[in-house]
Scaffold this motif. Structure first.
Motif, short mmCIF file in Angstrom:
data_model
loop_
_atom_site.label_atom_id
_atom_site.label_comp_id
_atom_site.label_asym_id
_atom_site.label_seq_id
_atom_site.Cartn_x
_atom_site.Cartn_y
_atom_site.Cartn_z
N LYS A 42 1.99 29.57 59.89
CA LYS A 42 3.44 29.52 60.04
C LYS A 42 3.89 30.72 60.86
CE LYS A 42 3.56 29.26 55.62
NZ LYS A 42 3.94 29.28 54.23
N VAL A 43 4.80 30.48 61.80
CA VAL A 43 5.28 31.55 62.67
C VAL A 43 6.80 31.64 62.62
CG1 VAL A 43 3.30 31.47 64.23
CG2 VAL A 43 5.28 30.06 64.71
N ALA A 44 7.29 32.85 62.83
CA ALA A 44 8.72 33.12 62.79
C ALA A 44 9.29 33.10 64.20
CB ALA A 44 8.96 34.49 62.15
N ASP A 59 11.05 28.22 60.00
CA ASP A 59 12.47 28.24 59.69
C ASP A 59 13.07 26.83 59.58
OD1 ASP A 59 14.96 29.30 59.16
OD2 ASP A 59 15.49 29.52 61.28
N HIS A 60 12.48 26.00 58.74
CA HIS A 60 13.11 24.70 58.44
C HIS A 60 12.68 24.24 57.06
CE1 HIS A 60 9.45 22.31 59.34
NE2 HIS A 60 9.27 23.17 60.32
N VAL A 66 1.60 21.36 66.97
CA VAL A 66 2.69 22.31 66.75
C VAL A 66 3.94 21.54 66.39
CG1 VAL A 66 4.16 24.05 67.83
CG2 VAL A 66 1.72 23.93 68.44
N VAL A 67 4.61 21.96 65.33
CA VAL A 67 5.95 21.46 65.00
C VAL A 67 6.83 22.69 64.91
CG1 VAL A 67 7.39 20.22 63.35
CG2 VAL A 67 5.03 19.46 63.75
N THR A 68 7.73 22.84 65.86
CA THR A 68 8.57 24.03 65.90
C THR A 68 9.64 24.00 64.81
OG1 THR A 68 9.96 22.98 67.57
CG2 THR A 68 8.23 24.46 68.35
N THR A 69 10.34 22.88 64.72
CA THR A 69 11.42 22.76 63.74
C THR A 69 11.75 21.29 63.52
OG1 THR A 69 13.58 23.63 63.07
CG2 THR A 69 13.36 22.90 65.36
N ILE A 70 12.53 21.03 62.53
CA ILE A 70 13.03 19.68 62.25
C ILE A 70 14.54 19.78 62.12
CG2 ILE A 70 13.11 17.82 60.55
CD1 ILE A 70 10.46 17.88 62.02
N GLY A 71 15.23 18.91 62.79
CA GLY A 71 16.68 18.90 62.70
C GLY A 71 17.20 17.57 63.18
N ALA A 72 18.49 17.53 63.46
CA ALA A 72 19.16 16.28 63.83
C ALA A 72 18.92 15.95 65.30
CB ALA A 72 20.65 16.39 63.53
#
Length: 187
Positions: A103-105, A86-87, A46-52
């Motif tokens: 993919k999930v929202a 959402d990324h 699982v990768v939820t999101t990517i950010g800083a």
């Protein structure tokens, strides 16, 4: 430096292998997800999101993507990769995957619930069991917990702040406080 326990050693400690084992593979103080994935290749990643986040270790967002991509790449074609949609790196992760991708929202707890549903569907957990479990879920301590007092509501989001979680906390504060109500964020 804490090293992952090889599965043979884990078996000596606990006896039999469990039917299902959930391991959270975090970046931590060293970039070592590729090594962890070789020791214990996941059936589901699982990768939820990517950010800083994790930039103190990895330096750039591109290296964060590459690091988390090691888990996506390690999933066997019979497994499952679940991605928060959402990324900006969803397509890149889809291209890395050898397993089917879903993919999930959602954001925060809603995203976690949707991920849970997809994994349980993959594992053939009956829907009524999934719904019962989700109905009993309570946020972990320090993760957007609402504390109600006579004249105010406090959102406790004090655990492990990073730019993504801070944005979610501030967005939630804006949603929770109705029009005309004072909002105060202590960071």
């Amino acid at each position: 430096l804490a090293l992952p326990i090889p599965l043979r050693a884990f078996r000596l400690i606990v006896g039999r292998y469990p039917k299902v084992m959930v391991l959270e593979c975090g970046v931590g103080s060293t970039a070592n997800l590729r090594r962890i994935a070789k020791i214990a290749p996941p059936n589901v990643a699982v990768v939820t999101t990517i950010g800083a986040a994790h930039l103190e270790v990895l330096g750039t967002i591109e290296r964060v993507v590459r690091e988390k991509g090691a888990l996506v790449q390690a999933v066997d074609p019979s497994g499952l990769v679940v991605l928060g949609e959402d990324h900006d790196y969803v397509v890149q992760f889809e291209q890395m995957a050898r397993a089917p991708v879903v993919k999930v929202a959602g954001k925060g707890v809603e995203l976690s619930r949707n991920i849970c549903r997809e994994i349980c569907r993959f594992m053939e957990v009956p829907e009524q069991i999934v719904q019962a479990g989700l109905a009993e879920f309570k946020n972990p301590e320090g993760r957007l917990n609402r504390l109600s007092f006579a004249a105010m509501t406090v959102l406790d989001d004090t655990w492990n702040a990073n730019p993504i979680s801070m944005k979610l906390g501030l967005d939630t504060l804006a949603e929770v406080a109705g029009s005309g109500h004072r909002r105060l964020a202590i960071l």
